[in-house]
Write a protein that holds these residues in place. Structure first.
Motif, PDB file in Angstrom:
ATOM      1  N   SER A 317       0.844  -1.195   0.000  1.00  0.00           N
ATOM      2  CA  SER A 317       0.000   0.000   0.000  1.00  0.00           C
ATOM      3  C   SER A 317       0.877   1.241   0.000  1.00  0.00           C
ATOM      4  O   SER A 317       1.971   1.226   0.545  1.00  0.00           O
ATOM      5  N   PRO A 318       0.341   2.334  -0.588  1.00  0.00           N
ATOM      6  CA  PRO A 318       1.075   3.608  -0.495  1.00  0.00           C
ATOM      7  C   PRO A 318       1.169   4.034   0.967  1.00  0.00           C
ATOM      8  O   PRO A 318       0.307   3.675   1.768  1.00  0.00           O
ATOM      9  N   ILE A 319       2.217   4.767   1.316  1.00  0.00           N
ATOM     10  CA  ILE A 319       2.369   5.207   2.703  1.00  0.00           C
ATOM     11  C   ILE A 319       1.321   6.268   3.015  1.00  0.00           C
ATOM     12  O   ILE A 319       1.130   7.225   2.253  1.00  0.00           O
ATOM     13  N   ARG A 320       0.654   6.084   4.150  1.00  0.00           N
ATOM     14  CA  ARG A 320      -0.428   6.996   4.510  1.00  0.00           C
ATOM     15  C   ARG A 320       0.117   8.228   5.213  1.00  0.00           C
ATOM     16  O   ARG A 320       1.242   8.213   5.725  1.00  0.00           O
ATOM     17  N   GLU A 321      -0.705   9.281   5.242  1.00  0.00           N
ATOM     18  CA  GLU A 321      -0.331  10.532   5.898  1.00  0.00           C
ATOM     19  C   GLU A 321       0.075  10.312   7.351  1.00  0.00           C
ATOM     20  O   GLU A 321       1.085  10.816   7.806  1.00  0.00           O
ATOM     21  N   GLU A 322      -0.783   9.524   8.064  1.00  0.00           N
ATOM     22  CA  GLU A 322      -0.530   9.395   9.511  1.00  0.00           C
ATOM     23  C   GLU A 322       0.772   8.661   9.791  1.00  0.00           C
ATOM     24  O   GLU A 322       1.437   8.904  10.791  1.00  0.00           O
TER      25      GLU A 322
END
Lengths: 373, 343
Positions: A317-322
C-alpha cells in the motif's frame, strides 16, 4: 505414538546410571525422511541417539525398528538395518579410505571377513554416491575433516541400512562441506529411501533439511514437529534460553541483540538497501530508528530485530499521511539521517518527503556508514 | 582395480615367503651353532639318529631342538598376545610385559615352584601353565580396573609397569629366601630363558599356543571391526562383551604359557607387531596375525642365537637381548606418534 512408522520410540526415557535425562520421547520416522535433533549443548542429543542405536539401555520405553523392539534384536540384526556415523575421532592404523568404507560390509561378509566381488561393488557405489572415489587409496588419517565425514558416511551407506544415525555430522565442517554433506544426505534419503536421524547445531541448515524436528531441552521433549512449527521466534529463543539477540525464522538465522539507548540516527531504507547499514550500526552499538518500511519488505524484518523502533506501513500500500506524521515525529529526536535509497517509487514516495524534511531541518544527511560521525 | 589387488596380494605373498626363508635360515643356524659347531649335513645325520648316538647327537636332539622349537612357538605366541592387547587397549605400546601380565604370571609360577620344591616334588608343565594363567589373569584384572579409572593410555602403561615391578620384587624376595638346590634354575628362569626345555614341555606348549593362536586368527573379522573402536564394532554386529572376554582370555593364556616355560620376555609383544605392520603396510588382522606369529618366531630365534653365542659359554638372558632390539622400536613408536598427533 501409534501408527506404522518404520522407526519409532514409545515413551522412551534415556539417561545414564539409572538417572533419567530425558523422559517420554515419542517420535516416528519413515524411510526417506529426515529427523533432526536440535537443542543446547549438554541437553542430551547424543544420549538419545546412543539409546536409539542400542549403545545404552533405555531406562524406560521401547525403540521399534521395522516393527521389532531393539531389545529383542541382536547386534547382528540391527547392523543390517541401522548404521551410525559418530562424532568421536576415528583412530585408524594403516587404513586407506577404501578400507574404512569397506568395513561397512562387515554384516554381509563371511566368517573371515573376506570381501566378495559384490562387497567391492557396493563399496565402490557408496564411494561414488558421496563423491570420494578418488580418495580410495589415501590414508584415512591424512584427509580433511570434510572428506573424513564423507568417508564415514560412505561406510554407513555401504552397510545398506534403512536408517542412518548421525551425531553432529556438520560440526568441524566449513560451510561448503556442510552444504555438500547435507545435499548428499537429502539425495540419499530420497533416492535410496533411507531414514536419517541426526543432531545438529546449525539452525538455518536444520530448518531447510528436516522433515521433522525434535527440540531437546530439559527433562521432557520441548517440541516435536515439522520445521515450520518449530522454527518460530519465541520457540527457538526459549529452547536455547537466548537472552541476547534474536532468531528470525524468515532468514532462518540469528541476529545479535539490539543496541541499547535513545536512537539518534534515522535510517530510510527499503528493498534490502538497509541490511548493511542496520548490521553496521548494530556492530558499532549505535541505536537507530528505521522507516518508513513496508511490512512485507526484507528490511522491515531485519529492522524489527535490530532497530530501536521501526515505522512500518502495510504491505503493497502507499504510505499513509498518519504514518508519515509518526515518522516526522521520530525524526525530530534524531540528529543524523542515513538515506539508503537511490530513488523512490509510487508506494514509498512519502520517504522522499521525509528526506526533504530532514534536509530542511538542517540534519546531517549521509548515504552510508563511512560518513557516520 | 583388480590389477591393484593382485599386486598387493603378490607383495604380501612375497613378504611371507621371505619371512619363512628367514625363519628356516635361523633354524639351521640355531641347530648348528653353539658351544660346538656342526655342519648342517652333520646335524641332519645326527637328527636321524634321534639322540641315540654320540654326545653330540644327544645335545642336538635333547637340548638344541627343543630349545629351537620353544623359541618358535613361544615367540610366535608372545607376538600374537601383544597384537591382541594392542587391539584391546587401542594402544600401540601395550604388551604383556609392559602391562605387568608377564610379571604376574611369573610371580604365580615362582610361588608354585617353591611350594613344590619344598615338598620335594617337581612341578608338571601343565600345573605351571595353570599357575601362570592365574597370575596373568590377576594382573590383567588389575590393569583393567586401572583402565576404567584412568583415561590417558600412557597412565595405563605406567600402572602396568608398576605392577610388573611389584610382582618382580616379590618374586625376587621369594627366590632369595627359598632354600633349594634347584634355586639356580629358578633364578635363571625368572630372568627369562629358553634353556632347559624338554620334549614333554614342547608338547604341552604346542597344545596351548597353537590352538590359541589359531583362535586369534579365526577372530580376524571381529578384531578388524574392533580396530575402528567399540561403538562402530557394535554397530557392525559384534557382541562386544563376549568379544572382549575372549580377547582377554586368549591374550592372557598366550602370555601365561610363554612365561610358564621361558619366564618373562620383554618387548617382543610390542616390537614384532609394529615391525610387521610397517613392513606389510597394513593392519588387517587376517594378514597381520599369521605374520606376527612368524615374526615373533624369527625375532625370538634371532635373539636366542645372540644370547647363546655372543658371549659363549656364558649365556645372556633372552630378555636382555629382546629388550636391546625391542625397546628402540617402542621409543620410535612413541616419538612418531607424538609427531603425528602434534600441532
Amino acid at each position: 505414538m501409534r501408527g506404522d512408522f518404520y522407526f519409532r520410540t514409545d515413551r522412551l526415557t534415556v539417561g545414564y546410571d539409572g538417572r533419567p535425562l530425558i523422559r517420554d520421547i515419542e517420535i516416528g520416522l519413515d524411510r526417506g525422511q529426515i529427523l533432526t535433533l536440535i537443542g543446547p549443548n549438554g541437553s542430551g542429543k547424543t544420549t538419545i541417539l546412543r539409546s536409539m542405536a542400542k549403545y545404552i539401555k533405555p531406562l524406560h520405553g521401547t525403540v521399534y525398528l521395522d516393527r521389532r523392539s531393539l531389545e529383542e534384536m541382536t547386534n547382528r540384526d540391527i547392523s543390517h538395518k541401522l548404521a551410525v556415523v559418530l562424532t568421536e575421532r576415528l583412530k585408524t592404523e594403516l587404513m586407506s579410505c577404501g578400507d574404512v568404507v569397506a568395513t561397512g560390509r562387515y554384516p554381509y561378509t563371511g566368517p573371515m571377513g573376506i570381501l566378495s566381488e559384490r562387497d567391492r561393488q557396493r563399496t565402490r557405489e557408496a564411494m561414488e554416491l558421496v563423491d570420494i572415489l578418488e580418495l580410495k587409496d589415501r590414508d584415512f588419517t591424512r584427509i580433511s575433516d570434510g572428506q573424513r565425514q564423507r568417508v564415514l558416511l560412505a561406510r554407513a551407506i555401504c552397510q545398506e541400512p534403512e536408517i542412518i544415525l548421525l551425531d553432529e555430522p556438520t560440526s568441524f565442517l566449513d560451510i561448503r562441506y556442510q552444504l555438500e554433506l547435507l545435499d548428499i544426505l537429502r539425495n540419499m534419503a530420497r533416492t535410496r529411501n533411507i531414514g536419517i536421524i541426526m543432531s545438529m547445531h546449525e539452525l538455518d541448515l536444520a530448518q531447510k533439511i528436516s522433515d521433522m524436528v525434535l527440540c531437546v531441552k530439559g527433562e521432557r521433549i520441548a517440541h516435536y514437529g515439522p520445521p515450520e512449527e518449530i522454527f518460530r521466534k519465541d520457540l527457538i529463543r526459549s529452547l536455547y534460553g537466548m537472552t541476547e539477540g534474536s532468531y528470525n525464522p524468515l532468514f532462518g538465522s540469528v541476529e545479535m541483540g539490539k543496541p541499547r539507548g535513545v536512537p539518534e540516527i534515522f535510517v530510510i531504507a527499503g528493498g534490502g538497501t538497509g541490511i548493511e547499514v542496520f548490521r553496521g550500526l548494530q556492530k558499532r552499538g549505535r541505536p537507530f530508528v528505521a522507516g518508513i518500511l513496508h511490512e512485507n519488505d526484507i528490511d522491515y524484518h531485519l529492522a524489527m530485530e535490530l532497530a530501536g523502533e521501526v515505522i512500518g506501513e502495510r504491505g503493497f500500500s502507499p504510505i499513509r499521511e498518519e504514518t508519515l506524521e509518526r515518522a516526522l515525529l521520530r525524526l525530530s529526536s534524531c540528529s543524523t539521517l542515513i538515506n539508503c535509497l537511490q530513488g523512490y517509487g509510487e508506494v514509498n514516495a512519502m520517504n522522499r518527503l521525509l528526506a526533504e524534511e530532514a534536509a530542511a531541518r538542517g540534519m546531517r544527511i549521509i548515504t552510508g556508514l563511512k560518513d557516520l560521525p | 582395480m583388480s590389477d591393484d589387488r593382485k599386486g598387493e596380494t603378490g607383495k604380501i605373498g612375497a613378504a611371507f615367503c621371505l619371512m619363512t626363508a628367514l625363519l628356516l635360515a635361523l633354524v639351521v643356524l640355531n641347530v648348528c651353532l653353539g658351544s660346538f659347531a656342526l655342519s648342517p649335513v652333520a646335524v641332519w645325520r645326527s637328527l636321524l639318529s634321534r639322540g641315540g648316538g654320540s654326545t653330540n647327537d644327544r645335545i642336538i636332539w635333547l637340548i638344541r631342538m627343543p630349545r629351537l622349537i620353544a623359541g618358535i612357538v613361544l615367540g610366535g605366541g608372545l607376538a600374537v598376545s601383544g597384537l591382541l592387547l594392542q587391539t584391546f587397549f587401542n594402544n600401540p605400546i601395550a604388551g604383556p610385559y609392559v602391562l605387568g601380565i608377564s610379571s604376574g604370571a611369573k610371580l604365580a609360577v615362582a610361588l608354585v615352584m617353591i611350594a613344590l620344591f619344598d615338598a620335594s616334588r617337581s612341578a608338571g608343565s601343565a600345573l605351571l601353565i595353570i599357575a601362570a594363567f592365574a597370575g596373568a589373569m590377576v594382573s590383567m584384572g588389575f590393569v583393567l580396573l586401572m583402565a576404567r579409572r584412568v583415561s590417558r593410555m600412557s597412565m595405563l602403561i605406567v600402572a602396568g609397569v608398576m605392577v610388573g615391578y611389584i610382582c618382580s620384587a616379590v618374586t625376587d624376595f621369594l627366590i632369595t629366601f627359598a632354600d633349594d638346590a634347584n634355586i639356580v634354575n629358578l633364578h635363571n628362569w625368572s630372568r627369562g630363558s629358553f634353556s632347559g626345555i624338554s620334549w614333554d614341555d614342547i608338547g604341552v606348549m604346542a597344545l596351548v599356543v597353537l590352538p590359541a593362536s589359531l583362535a586369534v586368527f579365526l577372530l580376524s573379522k571381529p578384531v578388524s571391526a574392533y580396530q575402528l573402536g567399540e561403538d562402530y564394532a557394535r554397530n557392525m554386529g559384534v557382541n562386544i562383551i563376549l568379544f572382549r572376554l575372549v580377547l582377554i582370555l586368549l591374550s592372557s593364556l598366550l602370555s601365561a604359557c610363554v612365561t610358564a616355560f621361558a619366564g618373562p620376555i620383554s618387548f617382543v609383544g610390542i616390537a614384532v607387531p609394529h615391525l610387521v605392520k610397517s613392513a606389510l603396510r597394513t593392519a588387517k588382522p587376517l594378514i597381520v596375525t599369521p605374520a606376527c606369529f612368524l615374526g615373533g618366531a624369527i625375532f625370538c630365534l634371532g635373539c636366542d642365537l645372540i644370547a647363546r653365542t655372543v658371549f659363549a659359554p656364558t649365556e645372556l638372558s633372552i630378555s636382555s637381548v629382546t629388550a636391546l632390539f625391542g625397546a628402540p622400536v617402542v621409543i620410535y613408536i612413541m616419538l612418531s606418534r607424538r609427531r603425528r598427533s602434534g600441532p
